[in-house]
Design an enzyme around this catalytic site. Structure first.
Site, short mmCIF file in Angstrom:
data_model
loop_
_atom_site.label_atom_id
_atom_site.label_comp_id
_atom_site.label_asym_id
_atom_site.label_seq_id
_atom_site.Cartn_x
_atom_site.Cartn_y
_atom_site.Cartn_z
N GLY A 174 0.83 -1.19 0.00
CA GLY A 174 0.00 0.00 0.00
C GLY A 174 0.87 1.24 0.00
O GLY A 174 2.09 1.18 0.15
N GLY A 229 0.49 -5.31 0.20
CA GLY A 229 -0.70 -5.29 -0.62
C GLY A 229 -0.54 -6.01 -1.94
O GLY A 229 -1.51 -6.53 -2.51
N GLU A 243 6.04 -5.93 7.27
CA GLU A 243 5.32 -4.90 8.00
C GLU A 243 5.78 -4.69 9.44
O GLU A 243 5.72 -3.57 9.96
CB GLU A 243 3.81 -5.21 8.00
CG GLU A 243 3.15 -5.09 6.65
CD GLU A 243 3.29 -6.33 5.78
OE1 GLU A 243 2.76 -6.33 4.66
OE2 GLU A 243 3.95 -7.31 6.22
N ASP A 273 -1.11 -7.98 6.83
CA ASP A 273 -2.55 -7.98 6.63
C ASP A 273 -2.91 -8.58 5.27
O ASP A 273 -2.32 -9.56 4.87
CB ASP A 273 -3.12 -6.57 6.83
CG ASP A 273 -2.63 -5.57 5.79
OD1 ASP A 273 -1.58 -5.79 5.17
OD2 ASP A 273 -3.32 -4.54 5.59
#
Length: 353
Positions: free
Chosen positions: A66, A114, A137, A145
């Site tokens: 992201g 992402g 992350e 995620d």
């Protein structure tokens, strides 16, 4: 006019979603996720379209994740933009997970965060010699995620937990060995592969078999037993203790890789991947991850991680708390707790819609 961030087009019976932010390594924006979702919904019931391929423009990377700077700026201002991004991105992830047409992703280059989320729902995941796959992350105060709590526990042994706690970067052979990629080809062959695929998308596996080189050695094969043996502890601290006690060069290198990670993020990642949550579906997992994202994106740790790793690049984040021992179960419980009524994440489509 600036170029579109996402190029949506068709090659015969093949739908194509091409990430078009090469200067940002394909990092996803809210608009890109919305555009992909709209295209997928538009193609879903089209009988003239057989498959959908997600690829990228430019030579450097498929998708680095992201837009971290956007998320950090939003988090510092209360998080509304970041919350919206997570909600839309996770709906895209879940839509891909239940999509009725075959999906193909071309993970040519950097594939992180992402970018992983839009890759692992695909039935065909193509890596090249340029692929660098990671879920890094915890190094910037975030958490793994985009479906990590659903997909990573399904990797063999403790490989998923090892990936997120160390931030390990994998090449194409390792991706193939772990099942993260289904095929490995040379990047120079991608134009020919895509041309053949446009002519006959139903023949994807036959086409790839024409181009797939002799598989190179997977370095992770030498350490699979060590991963499963040393990453089985019931806490991050127990894993670190096992690595230190083992004392081998590889084990100590894993401990060294884990040392600078955010303590809160490491414990959140551990519970998500190895904490026995056992979500019943990808959508159930994304409900949990949305709770985590809402809370972590506005945290001081995330702001500090972005400052240290991305902005100032001093790589000396001052985490709060500073040690794993100071991160209590109650603190982690609070991050995983349900959101207020009406604020929980909901999927765009139910399974089977």
């Amino acid at each position: 006019m600036s170029d579109p961030e996402l190029i949506t087009h068709r090659d015969g019976a093949l739908g194509r979603l091409t990430l078009n932010r090469p200067s940002a390594l394909g990092a996803l924006t809210t608009g890109m996720c919305e555009a992909m979702t709209a295209a997928l919904l538009g193609w879903r019931d089209d009988p003239t379209l057989h498959s959908v391929m997600i690829d990228h423009a430019g030579p450097r990377g498929f998708c680095a994740g992201g837009d971290i700077r956007f998320l950090a700026d939003s988090g510092a201002a209360g998080g509304a933009g970041a919350f919206n991004f997570f909600a839309i991105e996770y709906r895209l992830n879940q839509l891909l997970g239940v999509y009725p047409k075959p999906l193909i992703t071309v993970m040519d280059g950097v594939t992180m965060g992402g970018g992983v989320g839009i890759s692992w729902p695909a039935q065909v995941r193509i890596a090249t010699e340029r692929t660098r796959f990671a879920m890094p992350e915890t190094g910037i105060g975030l958490f793994p995620d985009v479906g990590s709590g659903w997909y990573l526990p399904r990797l063999a042994g403790r490989a998923g937990l090892w990936l997120v706690l160390t931030g390990a970067r994998l090449g194409p052979a390792d991706c193939r060995a772990l099942g993260l990629a289904t095929h490995v080809v040379e990047s120079a062959d991608l134009p020919a592969i895509k041309a053949k695929l446009a002519a006959d998308p139903a023949a994807i596996r036959t086409i790839l078999a024409e181009f797939e080189p002799v598989a190179g050695p997977a370095s992770i094969s030498d350490y699979r037993a060590d991963i499963d043996r040393l990453f089985t502890g019931d806490s991050v601290e127990a894993i670190l203790a096992s690595l230190q006690a083992d004392g081998s060069e590889w084990a100590l290198a894993q401990a060294e890789a884990m040392a600078p990670k955010c303590p809160v993020s490491a414990k959140v990642a551990f519970r998500l991947i190895a904490g026995g949550l056992a979500p019943k579906s990808l959508a159930d997992d994304l409900v949990i991850e949305y709770r985590l994202g809402r809370r972590i994106v506005v945290s001081a740790d995330f702001a500090e991680g972005v400052r240290a790793v991305i902005v100032d690049k001093d790589n000396r984040p001052a985490w709060l708390p500073a040690s794993l021992a100071e991160v209590t179960e109650a603190m982690v419980d609070a991050i995983f707790a349900p959101l207020p009524a009406g604020e929980e994440w909901t999927p765009l489509l139910a399974q089977g819609d």
